[in-house]
Design a protein around this motif. Sequence first.
Motif, PDB file in Angstrom:
ATOM      1  N   ILE A   1       0.842  -1.203   0.000  1.00  0.00           N
ATOM      2  CA  ILE A   1       0.000   0.000   0.000  1.00  0.00           C
ATOM      3  C   ILE A   1       0.872   1.246   0.000  1.00  0.00           C
ATOM      4  O   ILE A   1       0.644   2.179  -0.779  1.00  0.00           O
ATOM      5  N   VAL A   2       1.898   1.282   0.842  1.00  0.00           N
ATOM      6  CA  VAL A   2       2.796   2.440   0.913  1.00  0.00           C
ATOM      7  C   VAL A   2       3.527   2.621  -0.412  1.00  0.00           C
ATOM      8  O   VAL A   2       3.604   3.736  -0.950  1.00  0.00           O
ATOM      9  N   ALA A   3       4.077   1.563  -0.965  1.00  0.00           N
ATOM     10  CA  ALA A   3       4.803   1.666  -2.237  1.00  0.00           C
ATOM     11  C   ALA A   3       3.876   2.151  -3.347  1.00  0.00           C
ATOM     12  O   ALA A   3       4.267   2.974  -4.183  1.00  0.00           O
ATOM     13  N   THR A   4       2.647   1.654  -3.349  1.00  0.00           N
ATOM     14  CA  THR A   4       1.683   2.069  -4.368  1.00  0.00           C
ATOM     15  C   THR A   4       1.332   3.538  -4.196  1.00  0.00           C
ATOM     16  O   THR A   4       1.300   4.299  -5.173  1.00  0.00           O
ATOM     17  N   ALA A   5       1.067   3.967  -2.970  1.00  0.00           N
ATOM     18  CA  ALA A   5       0.757   5.383  -2.722  1.00  0.00           C
ATOM     19  C   ALA A   5       1.920   6.264  -3.176  1.00  0.00           C
ATOM     20  O   ALA A   5       1.718   7.292  -3.835  1.00  0.00           O
ATOM     21  N   ARG A   6       3.132   5.861  -2.845  1.00  0.00           N
ATOM     22  CA  ARG A   6       4.308   6.647  -3.250  1.00  0.00           C
ATOM     23  C   ARG A   6       4.476   6.686  -4.765  1.00  0.00           C
ATOM     24  O   ARG A   6       5.027   7.658  -5.306  1.00  0.00           O
ATOM     25  N   SER A   7       4.010   5.661  -5.466  1.00  0.00           N
ATOM     26  CA  SER A   7       4.130   5.654  -6.929  1.00  0.00           C
ATOM     27  C   SER A   7       3.247   6.719  -7.580  1.00  0.00           C
ATOM     28  O   SER A   7       3.422   7.026  -8.755  1.00  0.00           O
ATOM     29  N   TRP A   8       2.318   7.288  -6.835  1.00  0.00           N
ATOM     30  CA  TRP A   8       1.447   8.366  -7.323  1.00  0.00           C
ATOM     31  C   TRP A   8       2.072   9.741  -7.116  1.00  0.00           C
ATOM     32  O   TRP A   8       1.544  10.751  -7.611  1.00  0.00           O
ATOM     33  N   ILE A   9       3.174   9.834  -6.368  1.00  0.00           N
ATOM     34  CA  ILE A   9       3.796  11.127  -6.095  1.00  0.00           C
ATOM     35  C   ILE A   9       4.144  11.813  -7.420  1.00  0.00           C
ATOM     36  O   ILE A   9       4.693  11.193  -8.329  1.00  0.00           O
ATOM     37  N   GLY A  10       3.793  13.093  -7.489  1.00  0.00           N
ATOM     38  CA  GLY A  10       4.017  13.870  -8.707  1.00  0.00           C
ATOM     39  C   GLY A  10       2.789  13.980  -9.585  1.00  0.00           C
ATOM     40  O   GLY A  10       2.754  14.811 -10.496  1.00  0.00           O
ATOM     41  N   THR A  11       1.761  13.153  -9.336  1.00  0.00           N
ATOM     42  CA  THR A  11       0.524  13.245 -10.116  1.00  0.00           C
ATOM     43  C   THR A  11      -0.134  14.595  -9.826  1.00  0.00           C
ATOM     44  O   THR A  11      -0.332  14.946  -8.667  1.00  0.00           O
TER      45      THR A  11
END
Length: 141
Positions: A7-17
């Motif tokens: 969940i954390v890795a997935t949330a971080r993959s949205w950074i910059g959106t």
Amino acid sequence: MSSPSLIVATARSWIGTPYRHQASLKGIGCDCLGLLRGVWREVMGTEPELPPPYSADWAEAGADSLVLAARRHLREIALHDVADGDVLLFRWRGHCPAKHCAIATSPDTMVHAHDGACVTEVAFRPWWRRHLACAFRFPAR
């Protein structure tokens, strides 16, 4: 239960959106609920329900719809039990409905989308903690 690290890795993959009201597309645009919806899709699969169209000021005049929806699909936890990967809901004023959400990434950080900015990871500072209304954990698959 879904893996907090996923969940954390997935949330971080949205950074910059970029912030886009009512959107939920990684790299294209999302609001705070769109971020949560996108993380759900990547981690859990199909969304259990789609939110109806909502205005930017929807929470000022309505029921606590964000909390009610979270209670339908997530597992509510005590505020002092917040851990990595948990969903955080915030109220700007005590008498108003919750209108902002984020995902905890550590005991002291969270990822969220905020009007006028892109998705970012920020410190979970005392100001945020004072406005924390509810916390939830992703359900078991």
